[in-house]
Design an enzyme around this catalytic site. Structure first.
Site, short mmCIF file in Angstrom:
data_model
loop_
_atom_site.label_atom_id
_atom_site.label_comp_id
_atom_site.label_asym_id
_atom_site.label_seq_id
_atom_site.Cartn_x
_atom_site.Cartn_y
_atom_site.Cartn_z
N HIS A 62 0.81 -1.22 0.00
CA HIS A 62 0.00 0.00 0.00
C HIS A 62 0.85 1.28 0.00
CE1 HIS A 62 0.52 0.19 4.48
NE2 HIS A 62 0.40 1.48 4.25
N ASP A 110 -1.08 -7.40 1.67
CA ASP A 110 -0.35 -6.12 1.67
C ASP A 110 1.15 -6.36 1.87
OD1 ASP A 110 0.24 -3.44 1.71
OD2 ASP A 110 -0.40 -3.12 3.79
N SER A 132 4.45 2.24 8.09
CA SER A 132 4.04 1.20 7.15
C SER A 132 5.23 0.61 6.40
CB SER A 132 3.06 1.78 6.12
OG SER A 132 1.84 2.12 6.72
N GLY A 133 5.18 -0.69 6.20
CA GLY A 133 6.25 -1.38 5.48
C GLY A 133 7.40 -1.82 6.35
#
Length: 298
Positions: A92, A141, A240-241
């Protein structure tokens, strides 16, 4: 586990192959930090939301994916260096990125505005996101970035171990688990942190996390849930990630068991962070890194 046993394990797991020249064939080690000392300390009050600075080299596989047009630190998302040319991250992060050549990856930094002599910068050669990733429900994701050239490992740069379903850490028995990132330090913060933040978190039972009053069925079978029932300690926007990491119960090396994916607000009670399980997608990760021509590379 002795060094020979560790090398055999990593070779069998497939994530040390091809890294001998740069990184010595090892992963999950933190040369700048004494993990044996950390075992005896209580870090339960440290957090990403609210902010506790990580020491230089504390998480030597974490990377900052950066976009020049982002104000301040340029930070967009986190990731984990899992091979000398490969970074594991979240799909994402690239929903609104139409040209990955505009991005770059900073490895070996703790403070983004002053990366220091141990940091390296790479461009992105290829983006491989999961072919079944869906933004509307954040399923699958997960993504991989192939860097334009290999990274040289050092005290500040190391490879992460990626947990698979057979070898590696047992998620159900993992106790010393942490998250780290340059994301926002509060739910209302508008920008990322300049200094890498770290947090000790608890793994939360998926059924509890998916129950009424929590996430009420929104959690997928390939997700992990981590944080605290009462909230206050959590990942946030910009994390994120990045990795959800657990220490091996019998040794000093660490396993990335999850990729920071999503959550409702930051630090809310009964709304812990949701992570993509690396064990679930382990075979996908290996296939992508071993494939020369992948159609879904954008």
């Amino acid at each position: 586990m002795n060094w020979l046993g560790l090398l055999v394990l990593l070779t069998a797991a497939g994530l040390a192959h091809g890294t001998w020249d740069n990184c010595g064939g090892t992963c999950g080690l933190r040369p700048m930090v004494s993990d044996s000392a950390n075992r005896s300390h209580d870090f339960s009050m440290t957090r990403v939301v609210g902010g506790t600075n990580a020491k230089p080299g504390a998480w030597p596989w974490i990377v900052s994916i950066q976009l020049p047009r982002v104000a301040g630190t340029k930070h967009l998302c986190g990731g984990s260096l899992i091979r000398a040319k490969w970074v594991l991250t979240a799909a994402h992060c690239f929903d609104f990125i139409f040209n990955v050549s505009t991005l770059y990856v900073v490895i070996g930094a703790t403070q983004l505005t002053q990366p220091g002599p141990g940091a390296e910068v790479r461009r992105i050669k290829k983006l491989l996101h999961h072919e079944k990733y869906k933004r509307h429900d954040m399923s699958n994701d997960i993504a991989l970035l192939e860097l334009n050239k290999p990274v040289q490992c050092s005290s500040y740069i190391q490879l992460a171990c990626v947990a698979d379903a057979i070898l590696g850490v047992s998620v159900s028995h993992a106790h010393n688990c942490w998250v780290a990132g340059w994301g926002a330090t509060s739910a209302k913060a508008q920008k990322s942190s300049d200094h890498l933040q770290e947090a000790k978190v608890q793994l939360i039972n998926a059924k509890l996390c998916n129950s009424s009053g929590w996430y009420a069925g929104e959690i997928h079978t390939h997700n992990l849930c981590a944080g605290y029932p009462q909230g206050t300690i959590d990942t946030c926007q910009g994390d994120s990630g990045g990795p959800l990491m657990c220490q091996d119960n019998n040794a000093d090396y660490w396993w990335v068991i999850g990729v920071t994916s999503w959550g409702k607000s930051c630090g809310r009670a009964r709304r812990p962070g949701i992570y993509t399980s690396t064990q679930f997608f382990y075979n996908w990760i290996l296939v992508q890194m071993g494939t020369m021509n992948v159609e879904n590379a954008s």
